[in-house]
Design an enzyme around this catalytic site. Sequence first.
Site, PDB file in Angstrom:
ATOM      1  CG  HIS A 246      37.104  30.705  35.850  1.00 38.04           C
ATOM      2  ND1 HIS A 246      37.105  29.589  36.655  1.00 38.04           N
ATOM      3  CD2 HIS A 246      36.584  31.714  36.610  1.00 38.04           C
ATOM      4  CE1 HIS A 246      36.600  29.906  37.840  1.00 38.04           C
ATOM      5  NE2 HIS A 246      36.278  31.185  37.839  1.00 38.04           N
ATOM      6  CG  ASP A 247      38.448  34.337  37.740  1.00 36.61           C
ATOM      7  OD1 ASP A 247      38.243  34.940  36.671  1.00 36.61           O
ATOM      8  OD2 ASP A 247      37.590  34.242  38.637  1.00 36.61           O
ATOM      9  CE  LYS A 250      39.223  37.167  39.679  1.00 36.84           C
ATOM     10  NZ  LYS A 250      38.206  36.645  40.609  1.00 36.84           N
TER      11      LYS A 250
END
Length: 395
Positions: A246-247, A250
């Site tokens: 999900h990240d 980043k």
Amino acid sequence: MHETHQLGIRKIKKDLQPEEMLRVIFEYAAKIANERRLDHLIMLMADMGREMIISDRCTVWLLDKQKNEVYSTVAHGVPPLRLPSNAGLVGHSIGTGLPIFIDDAYQNVEFKEVLERGAIAMDQKTGYRTKALMVIPFRNNEGEIMGAYQAVNKLTEQEQFSEKDLEHLSLAASYAGKSLESALLSNEIEETQKEIIFTMGEIGESRSKETGNHVKRVAEYSYILALGLGMSEEEAELLKIASPMHDIGKVAIPDAVLKKPGKLTEEEFDIMKSHTDIGYGLLKNSNRHILKTAAIVAHQHHEKWNGRGYPTGLSGENIHIYGRITAIADVFDALGSERVYKAAWELDRILNLFKEESGEHFDPKVVDAFMEQLPKILKVREQYSDVALGGAEKH
């Protein structure tokens, strides 16, 4: 299906006639050829073997050379098991490459100790009565032993397995061999994909000094919520595998923004928000089912039910259910964990927030499922708790 009563009273059956044997082979042929899921294929092999030789139970064991173990994902009458590759009758048969015939487990001398530790010990726990046993190793296309069939209790009047049964079970094994190798390869590829995805998820989080357990917890929460919302086991598992990504966006956020301990400026927050588009851009072109799911999660886990989220301001059911599930899983974990810039929230405070944000930030149905599944979620939080924390996560 052949059943054996606990007291050992059996309905006497007859060995299959040639035309009946052909019927069984044809019946399972198409199923086995089209099956790619390993556990389903092993069950089909077990059922086929049991019907061909008129046994009460049949188990397909596979050899895991890396772990030096034999394992069965499904079996008749016993739970999934993993054993050392030299253990028991199966280990002996795989080790020697030779079949084993036992007419009566309680009278056998050659394998007395093995049987007392295995089949007889299991009988004492379950009330089942093991009599005849047959174990045969089977091989892949290169002639290497890849596992073994184990049959228990012949249901004919003779109550003993024969050389003919050996031939028939060998036929079943060789017939299913190619499909089995294909399923094993697919299983290995999928396990590798899972490992890569999880590792990539950890990399995304570690840049913001998040702990690896964060991605584990979000994955488990997502799985629990998916099942709680009535999704199938397969779909829940798919979301569990994909949600650690999900990240992933980043990885492209500058350290000055990602690791800033204080509040972000509006400009910095815009940069931070771009991790959703970046993650989506990294994943969206894949044709792999898992990565397509991960692309949805990466893109939509900061959208809000009321349309005030980012990056695209989707609202309500226009947000994919995967995004709506991961959103609440991610926020729950972030609020409940200690960060440099904040203390961990108390559970009651988080639950009150979720009630307030039901229909605002979060899908009301997902909030309801969260409340229903809370005991399981808290168990996961405890199981994967962080020992040492450092750094901060920013949304």
